[in-house]
Each structure stands twice: as structure tokens, then as C-alpha cells.
Design a protein around this motif. Structure first.
Motif, PDB file in Angstrom:
ATOM      1  N   LEU A 192     -11.759  49.112  31.715  1.00  0.00           N
ATOM      2  CA  LEU A 192     -12.312  47.859  32.120  1.00  0.00           C
ATOM      3  C   LEU A 192     -13.045  47.106  31.223  1.00  0.00           C
ATOM      4  CD1 LEU A 192     -13.163  49.059  35.575  1.00  0.00           C
ATOM      5  CD2 LEU A 192     -11.104  48.060  35.254  1.00  0.00           C
ATOM      6  N   SER A 193     -12.650  45.878  30.879  1.00  0.00           N
ATOM      7  CA  SER A 193     -13.497  45.137  29.886  1.00  0.00           C
ATOM      8  C   SER A 193     -13.784  43.605  30.280  1.00  0.00           C
ATOM      9  CB  SER A 193     -12.587  45.002  28.412  1.00  0.00           C
ATOM     10  OG  SER A 193     -13.421  44.347  27.561  1.00  0.00           O
ATOM     11  N   LYS A 213     -15.102  35.297  32.281  1.00  0.00           N
ATOM     12  CA  LYS A 213     -16.327  34.681  32.953  1.00  0.00           C
ATOM     13  C   LYS A 213     -17.740  35.092  32.076  1.00  0.00           C
ATOM     14  CE  LYS A 213     -14.382  32.299  36.195  1.00  0.00           C
ATOM     15  NZ  LYS A 213     -14.267  30.863  35.942  1.00  0.00           N
ATOM     16  N   GLY A 214     -17.406  36.108  31.525  1.00  0.00           N
ATOM     17  CA  GLY A 214     -18.559  36.938  30.607  1.00  0.00           C
ATOM     18  C   GLY A 214     -19.218  35.714  29.755  1.00  0.00           C
ATOM     19  N   LEU A 221     -13.351  43.545  40.222  1.00  0.00           N
ATOM     20  CA  LEU A 221     -14.376  43.208  39.354  1.00  0.00           C
ATOM     21  C   LEU A 221     -14.354  41.992  38.443  1.00  0.00           C
ATOM     22  CD1 LEU A 221     -15.456  46.821  38.106  1.00  0.00           C
ATOM     23  CD2 LEU A 221     -16.586  45.377  40.062  1.00  0.00           C
ATOM     24  N   GLY A 222     -13.096  41.639  38.278  1.00  0.00           N
ATOM     25  CA  GLY A 222     -12.639  40.563  37.372  1.00  0.00           C
ATOM     26  C   GLY A 222     -12.828  40.852  36.011  1.00  0.00           C
ATOM     27  N   PHE A 223     -12.607  42.223  35.754  1.00  0.00           N
ATOM     28  CA  PHE A 223     -12.455  42.623  34.346  1.00  0.00           C
ATOM     29  C   PHE A 223     -10.802  42.593  33.675  1.00  0.00           C
ATOM     30  CE2 PHE A 223     -16.329  45.138  33.233  1.00  0.00           C
ATOM     31  CZ  PHE A 223     -17.180  44.275  33.999  1.00  0.00           C
ATOM     32  N   GLU A 226      -6.909  35.733  37.965  1.00  0.00           N
ATOM     33  CA  GLU A 226      -6.919  34.855  36.958  1.00  0.00           C
ATOM     34  C   GLU A 226      -8.141  33.885  36.789  1.00  0.00           C
ATOM     35  OE1 GLU A 226      -4.764  34.581  34.091  1.00  0.00           O
ATOM     36  OE2 GLU A 226      -3.838  36.406  35.024  1.00  0.00           O
ATOM     37  N   ASN A 227      -8.598  33.461  38.050  1.00  0.00           N
ATOM     38  CA  ASN A 227      -9.947  32.598  38.026  1.00  0.00           C
ATOM     39  C   ASN A 227     -11.179  33.678  37.845  1.00  0.00           C
ATOM     40  OD1 ASN A 227      -8.376  30.597  38.789  1.00  0.00           O
ATOM     41  ND2 ASN A 227      -8.648  30.648  40.812  1.00  0.00           N
ATOM     42  N   LYS A 228     -11.179  34.685  37.918  1.00  0.00           N
ATOM     43  CA  LYS A 228     -12.196  35.662  37.678  1.00  0.00           C
ATOM     44  C   LYS A 228     -12.362  35.972  36.351  1.00  0.00           C
ATOM     45  CE  LYS A 228     -12.849  38.105  42.285  1.00  0.00           C
ATOM     46  NZ  LYS A 228     -12.703  39.659  42.848  1.00  0.00           N
TER      47      LYS A 228
END
Length: 671
Positions: free
Chosen positions: A479-480, A393-394, A459-461, A388-390
Motif C-alpha cells: 500500500l503506497s 491525496k498525500g 485507505l485511498g492508497f 479514484e477520488n481518494k
């Protein structure tokens, strides 16, 4: 391990014959072999071979690894049979419960390794587990002594005085089917979610944290089995289990997931009962265990045939028949429940085994079980918080990069796990939206791995996976970097060949909605399939918004019938219509401004390259001008739209070296 070889050739290789290693208990039918296997030195040798097979992960190539693993499997089954049928009642009780708890321990380890089996995924964890296994084996060798000698007569004779015994062939079939059912649906706690998945915004339960409910269901099932009031052999309980299996197979999203939890409760509750029937069946271990492994092999091969029907003999009869397989498994378990005497592992108590020792051992087993569950839930919680923390971030942007890659289920061309290297490669591409084909590794013959969850968390996607595992495709992973607003999973027309999947999505990028259509067509040989699939996908493209990106594996050449169907009837443009040296992977678009196009060599990480494209989202999708000028010198291109220089510079032709590099006359930029 066996599946890797036909995966490379898309046909049977003959190495499937190594599955015969599961039939090693057949030797125990012969009295000389049974006596030999009971000798202390032989058990020591078999145990060492079993543990040594874990070191196959260090083997030089996949064939050597397969041979060593086959030896380990055959040895372990003989050891299992001998130790379950011989020794004191308390020893056998502890060994069998140790086997059951070992299944839960593996699930917990896979939670901490994000669905992967640590033995076969990382060198360090493989060495640690090999070391611990060696220590445990040496402890058994030193402490067992003559403990493997049966308390009474030879197995099969000691039970003659009992009033009733289960049929050995039915008990064996039920045990093999129960092992298969556990591996098929509960080999990893995220699998139930992948059976129940659907499109956004209502995709069903996320594998994490919902996997915790599956783990609790399995643990509760084991606890129920020890309750004296539990009607574990009654018709009502079997109907409950059968109904939950049907619900998992047919119901949508949350209803299927809840059915899966009930099935977990049922499956785990069967373990002690089925094992009690197996070892009290009045037959030697050779017959019962051989029947068990025959059923296990038949069921796991049939499971593979259901999806791989295009590439195997007789596949037409198994095509998409998971319903028949699941029904047969539940029927076999039900027959054993209803037509065998009610029995639990308590029957192992004898006059020489004080009841207090059994009760104390059972108490410690339960404590250890809930300790494992607690560790598993902790792992899920920590992973969920980190993921959730990742997310999100984009930075908002008007440029978007998209990539497509056929993944081969997370194994490289040499048969080793490729996930860590794949994550590094995908991260280096800088792609905002990635579709990965051939990504449903949740099947038992591919490893029960949830690759979508693993890469998403790594990857945090944001992720999407579909269609459901129960739909018999090879899977599409999305993956987005940006939130997925909605998506829909599609099964394309496939009258002759393998089932072709597609996903349509809408992603929110800088408060603008951008559509994606991703797909994996069937084989080139199935002309009718490709024709119908191209028509279906062109309709999906046509019905998408004015701004859409297509990422597809369409097994047709540029300018072919299917290519024209997509571009003309789907109203999309090819990212580079001059690139004639393509066969499967294509990137097309509408309502966007193209900025760049690149092809990155696979370097043995898969059998296919990565293709990428960069676009700018125009403020007005109607009144805008697309870029036409082609530039290959990145020095003439604004820095913010360049591809990662880590992959080198413009290169013509194939790049055959063992590193990832731009090739096939890319990268190209459009100004």
C-alpha cells in the motif's frame, strides 16, 4: 472456518475432521433415513438448523462457531438433496435455478462489500441476512405443504423408463468438481485478476473494474446454456474450456485475464447441464450427492496442500501442483459432458407441468439474472469512482514513513474478521508505504477475499499485490500513498520449504524516485532456503538505486548469517542495530537519513507487531550525513517527525494489554 485453526498452529489440529459435515447426504442412501428426511416436520427442523447456523457469527468463540456451522452445512445439504429430488417438476426447476442464481447473488453482494462475504464480515449485515433467511424459510415452511412428495416413485425408480441415464458416480463427481471450480476461481469477481497479476507498469487488469467482465462472463454462460443451438456437450466446447483454464494458469497478465473470462463463460454454462445430469442419474440423492461432496472435499484439501505443503502430511507430492488439480477438475467435467446424454433442466417438464409455466419461469429467471448483473456493475462503478477520488491525496514531502506487518489473512487471534480494525490501525500509524505479509486470502479455504483491493480502497492508497495467486505463496500486499512507478514480483529460491515471495518497487515521492524491497522468507527450520533467499535478496538490494528501503520478514536473529548477508552484501544499514530482541521483522535502508523507529504491539489483531521507520530523502544521495544521536523523549523531537501519540510514549519490554501501544524500547528518534 476450518483453516483458522491450523493457521494458528502451523500444523493439522484434528478439527479438519469437521469437513465430514459435507458428507451428510450419505445417510440418505438408507431407506429409513430417506423416508425420515422427507417428512414435513423433519424438513422444517433441518431448514431451521441451516438458517440458525448463520447466527454462528454471534458465537462466543471460534470452536463453538465451527460446531454450529458444521451442523448448518450438514443440514443444508440434506435439505438440498431432498428438495432437488422430490416435488413437482416446476418446483424442482425453480429450486435448482434458485440455487444457481444464489451463486450470482453472492458475487453481487461481495461486490458491494468490496470482496467480503457480508454474512461473515459484519455484525449488522449478518443480522439482516439472518432475518431475511428466517422470513424466507418460514415462507417455505408455510407454502411447501406436501410439495416435496415425489411425482412418481422413489428417486432412482421413477427414471427406469428412460432410454439413457448419466452414470450417477460421474454426474456426482462432475457436480462436486464444478462447485469447487466455481469457488476456487469465481468465488469473487476479482480473483481472475489476482491470478493474472504482474508488476507495474503493466500489472494486468485491475480487479475493479475488470471484475465486471468476469460477472458478465458468468451471466452470459448461464444464458448460453438455455439456447437450444448451444453445443454445451460437444468436444469443441470442452476443449475451449480446457484451453482457457490452461491460459489462466500459464499465460501472462491480459492474456490470462481474457482466458479467465472465457473460463467463466464455460463454467457457468455447465451449471444447468451438470445439475440436470445429477438429478436424472437414476440414483437416489444419497449416492450422487455423497460422491459430489467427496470430490469437492478432496479437491479443496488438495488446493490447500499445494501451498501449505510444508505443514501437512504428504505435502511434498502436492507441492505447487495446481496444474494437476485444475487438469483433473476439467477432465472430470469433460468426461461427464462427453459420456453422458445431452440433457438440460427442461427434462423436469411432465404432463402435469404445463410448458407455459416453465417458459414463463425461465423468462423471470433471466430477468432476475440481468437485474443482479446490473446491480453488480453499478456497485463496481461507484466503488471505482470513489477510489479514484481518494488517490493521490498525500501532500508531497521529503520525509517518508514505512511500515511492515504480517497480517494473517485478515483474521485476528480469535478467528474474527479484522479488516475494519486493521484499516483503522494502519491509518493511525500515518505510514506512507506499508507492506503487509501473509495477505493472499483469495484462496477458497481462506475466504476468497481480495484484501489488497479492500484496504487500498478503504485507505485511498495505490496498491501492488504479488506474486500471483497461482504462484503458491502466502502473498505480499503493498500500500503506497504515492504512485508506484514500477515493480517486479520475485519467487525466491525455496528448494525445501514454503515458496518465499519478494517484490521490488520504485515509488515517486515529491518527484524523487525511491526504491523498496519487500520480502517474506521461509521457515527457520529450512536453513538452505534461508541461505539462498538471503543471497537472492541481497542481490536485489545491491542492484537497487542509491536510495532504497528494505522491509523484510527473514526468520533470523540480528547478527546471524542471513542478517549479515543482507547488510554487507546488500549494502544496507539496519534502522536500529542495537535492537537485539527481534526475530522476523527488519527495516533496513541505504541513501536516506533515518529519523525514527517504532514497534507497535498487535493487541491480538494478528500474531505479530507492526514495525515502522521514518526517513528523510536527502537532495544529494552521495553527499549527506545520517543521523546518529538517539532520543527517546519526544519533547526533544520536532513535531513533524514524531510518531502518532495515540500509541502512547516510549516503553521498554513487551506490551501485553489489549490495546496498540509502543513497546520494546521504542519509539526512538535519530537526530
Amino acid at each position: 472456518m476450518i483453516y483458522y485453526f491450523p493457521l494458528q498452529t502451523l500444523e493439522l489440529t484434528g478439527l479438519e475432521g469437521f469437513g465430514i459435515a459435507f458428507l451428510s447426504p450419505i445417510f440418505l442412501i438408507l431407506t429409513p433415513f430417506w423416508k425420515l428426511a422427507n417428512k414435513r416436520w423433519m424438513l422444517i427442523l433441518l431448514r431451521l438448523i441451516t438458517v440458525g447456523s448463520v447466527a454462528s457469527f454471534q458465537a462466543s468463540n471460534a470452536r463453538v462457531r465451527l460446531v454450529v456451522l458444521a451442523l448448518g452445512v450438514s443440514s443444508s445439504l440434506i435439505v438440498q438433496a431432498v428438495t432437488w429430488w422430490t416435488g413437482s417438476g416446476l418446483q424442482r426447476f425453480l429450486r435448482i435455478w434458485g440455487f444457481i442464481l444464489g451463486q450470482i447473488l453472492l458475487l453481487v453482494l461481495r461486490i458491494w462489500y468490496t470482496s467480503l462475504n457480508p454474512i461473515w464480515s459484519y455484525q449488522m449485515s449478518n443480522r439482516v441476512i439472518l432475518t431475511l433467511s428466517t422470513v424466507a424459510t418460514l415462507d417455505r415452511i408455510c407454502t411447501d405443504g406436501d410439495g416435496n412428495k415425489p411425482e412418481g416413485k422413489r428417486p432412482g425408480e421413477a427414471a427406469k423408463g428412460t432410454a439413457s441415464r448419466p452414470a450417477w458416480w460421474l454426474a456426482g463427481a462432475a457436480f462436486g468438481s464444478l462447485v469447487f471450480l466455481t469457488h476456487w476461481i469465481f468465488g469473487e469477481v476479482s480473483l481472475v485478476s489476482r491470478w493474472a497479476v504482474s508488476g507495474h507498469p503493466h500489472p494486468g487488469p485491475d480487479p475493479n473494474p475488470f471484475g465486471g467482465a468476469v460477472l458478465l462472463g458468468l451471466a452470459s454462460g448461464l444464458m448460453l446454456s438455455t439456447c437450444p443451438w448451444f453445443p454445451g456437450s460437444g468436444l469443441i466446447w470442452w476443449v475451449t474450456g480446457a484451453a482457457s483454464a490452461a491460459g489462466l494458469l500459464y499465460l501472462p497478465t491480459w492474456a490470462a485475464a481474457v482466458s479467465g473470462c472465457v473460463l467463466a463463460l464455460f463454467t457457468a454454462s455447465m451449471w444447468p447441464q451438470v445439475l440436470a445430469h445429477l438429478i436424472s442419474s437414476g440414483s437416489g440423492p444419497g449416492k450422487a450427492m455423497t460422491i459430489a461432496m467427496i470430490f469437492y472435499l478432496l479437491e479443496i484439501f488438495f488446493c490447500a496442500w499445494c501451498t501449505a505443503f510444508k505443514f501437512v502430511p504428504g505435502g511434498v507430492y502436492a507441492r505447487e501442483r495446481s496444474d494437476v488439480l485444475l487438469g483433473a477438475v476439467m477432465l472430470i467435467i469433460g468426461l461427464n459432458m462427453l459420456f453422458s446424454p445431452k440433457k438440460s433442466l427442461d427434462f423436469l417438464q411432465t404432463k402435469n407441468s404445463p410448458k407455459v409455466l416453465f417458459r414463463k419461469s425461465e423468462k423471470y429467471m433471466k430477468l432476475f439474472l440481468w437485474l443482479l448483473v446490473g446491480v453488480g456493475l453499478l456497485g463496481l462503478g461507484l466503488r471505482h469512482k470513489a477510489y479514484e477520488n481518494k488517490l493521490g491525496k498525500g501532500a508531497p514531502a521529503t520525509e517518508v514513513s514505512a511500515a511492515i506487518w504480517p497480517f494473517r489473512f485478515g483474521y485476528d487471534n480469535e478467528g474474527w474478521s479484522s479488516l475494519e480494525r486493521s484499516a483503522q490501525l494502519l491509518n493511525q500509524t500515518g505510514a506512507d508505504f506499508i507492506t503487509i505479509l501473509e495477505s493472499d486470502a483469495s484462496k477458497p479455504y481462506i475466504g476468497n477475499n481480495d484484501l489488497t483491493m479492500w484496504l487500498g480502497e478503504k485507505l485511498g492508497f495505490y496498491t501492488d499485490f504479488g506474486p500471483s495467486t497461482r504462484d503458491h505463496t502466502w502473498g505480499i500486499m503493498v500500500l503506497s500513498r504515492y504512485p508506484i512507478v514500477k515493480s517486479e514480483h520475485h519467487l525466491l529460491p525455496s528448494p525445501e520449504g514454503e515458496i518465499a515471495p519478494a517484490i521490488t518497487l520504485t515509488v515517486s515521492i515529491a518527484d524523487k524516485l525511491l526504491d523498496f524491497v519487500v520480502t517474506h522468507f521461509g521457515n527457520h527450520e529450512d536453513d538452505l532456503d534461508r541461505k539462498l533467499q538471503a543471497i537472492a535478496v541481497s542481490k536485489l538490494l545491491k542492484s537497487s538505486s542509491n536510495q532504497v528501503i528494505f522491509l523484510g520478514y527473514i526468520t533470523s536473529a540480528p547478527g546471524s548469517r542471513d542478517y549479515v548477508q543482507l547488510t554487507e552484501h546488500g549494502d544496507v544499514k539496519d534502522i536500529d542495530s542495537t535492537d537485539q530482541d527481534r526475530w522476523c521483522e527488519y527495516i533496513m535502508y541505504r541513501g536516506l537519513i533515518r529519523l525514527g523507529y517504532a514497534r507497535i504491539s498487535h493487541a491480538g489483531l494478528s500474531d505479530s507487531e507492526i514495525q515502522m521507520a521514518k526517513f528523510r530523502i536527502p537532495d544529494d544521495p552521495i553527499n549527506y550525513r545520517d543521523n546518529q544521536k538517539v532520543v527517546t523523549d519526544q519533547r526533544k523531537v520536532p513535531k513533524e517527525i514524531r510518531f502518532n501519540p495515540r500509541f502512547g510514549s516510549y516503553k521498554e519490554g513487551h506490551h501485553y494489554e489489549n490495546n496498540h501501544h509502543f513497546h520494546m524500547s521504542t519509539p526512538k528518534y535519530f537526530l
